[in-house]
Design a protein around this motif. Structure first.
Motif, PDB file in Angstrom:
ATOM      1  N   GLY A 327       0.801  -0.928  -0.075  1.00 17.06           N
ATOM      2  CA  GLY A 327      -0.119   0.550   0.027  1.00 17.06           C
ATOM      3  C   GLY A 327       0.723   1.151   0.073  1.00 17.06           C
ATOM      4  O   GLY A 327       0.066   2.282   0.457  1.00 17.06           O
ATOM      5  N   ASN A 328       1.874   1.467  -0.206  1.00 14.91           N
ATOM      6  CA  ASN A 328       3.278   2.326  -0.196  1.00 14.91           C
ATOM      7  C   ASN A 328       3.085   2.867  -1.757  1.00 14.91           C
ATOM      8  O   ASN A 328       3.068   4.192  -1.418  1.00 14.91           O
ATOM      9  N   ILE A 329       3.113   2.282  -2.551  1.00 18.84           N
ATOM     10  CA  ILE A 329       2.503   3.026  -4.118  1.00 18.84           C
ATOM     11  C   ILE A 329       1.079   2.414  -4.634  1.00 18.84           C
ATOM     12  O   ILE A 329       1.107   1.336  -4.606  1.00 18.84           O
ATOM     13  N   SER A 330       1.614   3.450  -5.987  1.00 17.04           N
ATOM     14  CA  SER A 330       0.273   2.687  -6.853  1.00 17.04           C
ATOM     15  C   SER A 330       1.082   2.340  -7.409  1.00 17.04           C
ATOM     16  O   SER A 330       1.711   1.469  -7.802  1.00 17.04           O
ATOM     17  N   ARG A 331       0.105   1.324  -8.524  1.00 14.39           N
ATOM     18  CA  ARG A 331      -0.710   0.808  -9.237  1.00 14.39           C
ATOM     19  C   ARG A 331       0.576   1.215 -10.413  1.00 14.39           C
ATOM     20  O   ARG A 331       1.140   0.553 -10.801  1.00 14.39           O
ATOM     21  N   GLU A 332       0.136   1.905 -10.861  1.00 12.99           N
ATOM     22  CA  GLU A 332       0.357   3.213 -11.897  1.00 12.99           C
ATOM     23  C   GLU A 332       1.510   3.285 -11.624  1.00 12.99           C
ATOM     24  O   GLU A 332       3.061   3.496 -12.824  1.00 12.99           O
TER      25      GLU A 332
END
Length: 348
Positions: A327-332
């Motif tokens: 949950g630290n960075i987005s999939r994009e």
């Protein structure tokens, strides 16, 4: 605004860099974007005044006038800064990188667990690679400071410029600035072998002579830390080998395979909610990887790293997937910074 005021505002706003350019208001980089710090554009006179202050001494400013650029480091408002002054269209510009107020603890950085064992090494080469602004200097400072607090060593650093200033604890430090304390990285590194070092930091392994001497230092029982501008651990191996003429590359691969211990390849990527977070590839050099280096099978190294999780290895794409799942960075973001986006898509 004075330099002190600019630096203080940048730190308060969690910016990483300040840019001073004639005809534009002072700018800073915040969350990766360039934004204005004030409304009034800088005049050429303002830029000359800033350049003189940032150069520090008349002699240093004269050097800038002669060469068109100058690297320096200094402390403003209690904040250590790395400075680059350069001429553009006949007028000084400056880029000021804000460094951490204190050298961070190694376990604060978000490095792979295997990286925390690197200060325990006593010989060989450890490389930290990545593009400009990827946190290489901070990682190296944390590694050296951990050694400083845990081992009785003599540590020699060769830097351009000196960024972090260490407070000796169990270790003894000699920090040498290229261009000021020694003529070049290669000259300082050759001299360091006569200075009874245990650990050597090379700010940048940028030429054949420096790399050759670094390998010699590692082969003769020293622990050598260095940086390269490369995007991955396999790229770092190729970058070193390709500095040498073809007739010497087999020998260099052999030497490198025996003395290389680990490669960290870093990116700072946008974090959910703002700020940046470290994504780090970790290549622990195993016997299998030594064989691949020795035989020139660099393309297969990435697969070897991907399957070395049991000893702490991970690829950049594995690191990005972990950050995404946590949950630290987005999939994009993970897809944008991935070496192989298909791997991220399959493991999202």
């Amino acid at each position: 605004m004075t330099i002190e005021q600019l630096v203080l505002k940048a730190r308060q706003d969690n910016a990483s860099d300040i840019h001073l350019v004639c005809g534009l208001p002072p700018k800073y980089r915040k969350d990766g974007q360039i934004e204005s710090m004030a409304d009034e554009p800088l005049s050429s006179g303002d830029c000359v005044t800033y350049a003189k202050q940032l150069a520090g001494t008349p002699e240093a400013y004269d050097e800038y006038l002669h060469t068109g650029e100058l690297d320096a480091a200094d402390t403003y408002a209690g904040i250590r800064c790395r400075i680059h002054i350069f001429r553009q269209q006949g007028v000084p510009s400056a880029a000021v990188r804000l460094l951490s107020d204190v050298i961070p603890k190694l376990n604060w950085l978000g490095l792979p667990p295997a990286a925390l064992k690197l200060p325990d090494l006593h010989k060989g080469i450890v490389l930290v690679t990545g593009e400009t602004g990827s946190g290489k200097s901070t990682t190296l400072a944390a590694l050296l400071d951990h050694i400083n607090h845990t081992r009785k060593c003599h540590i020699v650093t060769l830097e351009d410029p000196i960024e972090y200033v260490y407070t000796p604890d169990k270790s003894v430090f000699n920090q040498r600035q290229v261009g000021k304390d020694t003529l070049s990285f290669a000259a300082g590194l050759r001299a360091s072998l006569r200075e009874d070092p245990d650990v050597i930091l090379i700010g940048e392994m940028r030429d054949r002579e420096t790399i050759e001497t670094a390998i010699t230092a590692a082969e003769t029982g020293h622990l050598v830390f260095g940086t390269l501008h490369s995007g991955s651990a396999p790229d770092a191996v190729d970058r070193i080998v390709q500095v040498f003429p073809e007739g010497l590359q087999v020998q260099i691969r052999l030497q490198l395979s025996t003395c290389m211990q680990a490669v960290l390849s870093q990116q700072l990527v946008p974090k959910k909610g703002g700020g940046k977070i470290l994504a780090c590839e970790m290549m622990v050099v195993t016997d299998a990887i030594r064989n691949l280096i020795r035989n020139g099978n660099t393309p297969q190294i990435a697969n070897a790293v991907a399957t070395s999780a049991s000893i702490g290895g991970q690829t950049m794409d594995q690191a990005l997937v972990r950050l995404m799942r946590g949950g630290n960075i987005s999939r994009e973001t993970a897809l944008h910074f991935a070496h192989e986006p298909d791997y991220v898509r399959k493991n999202a």
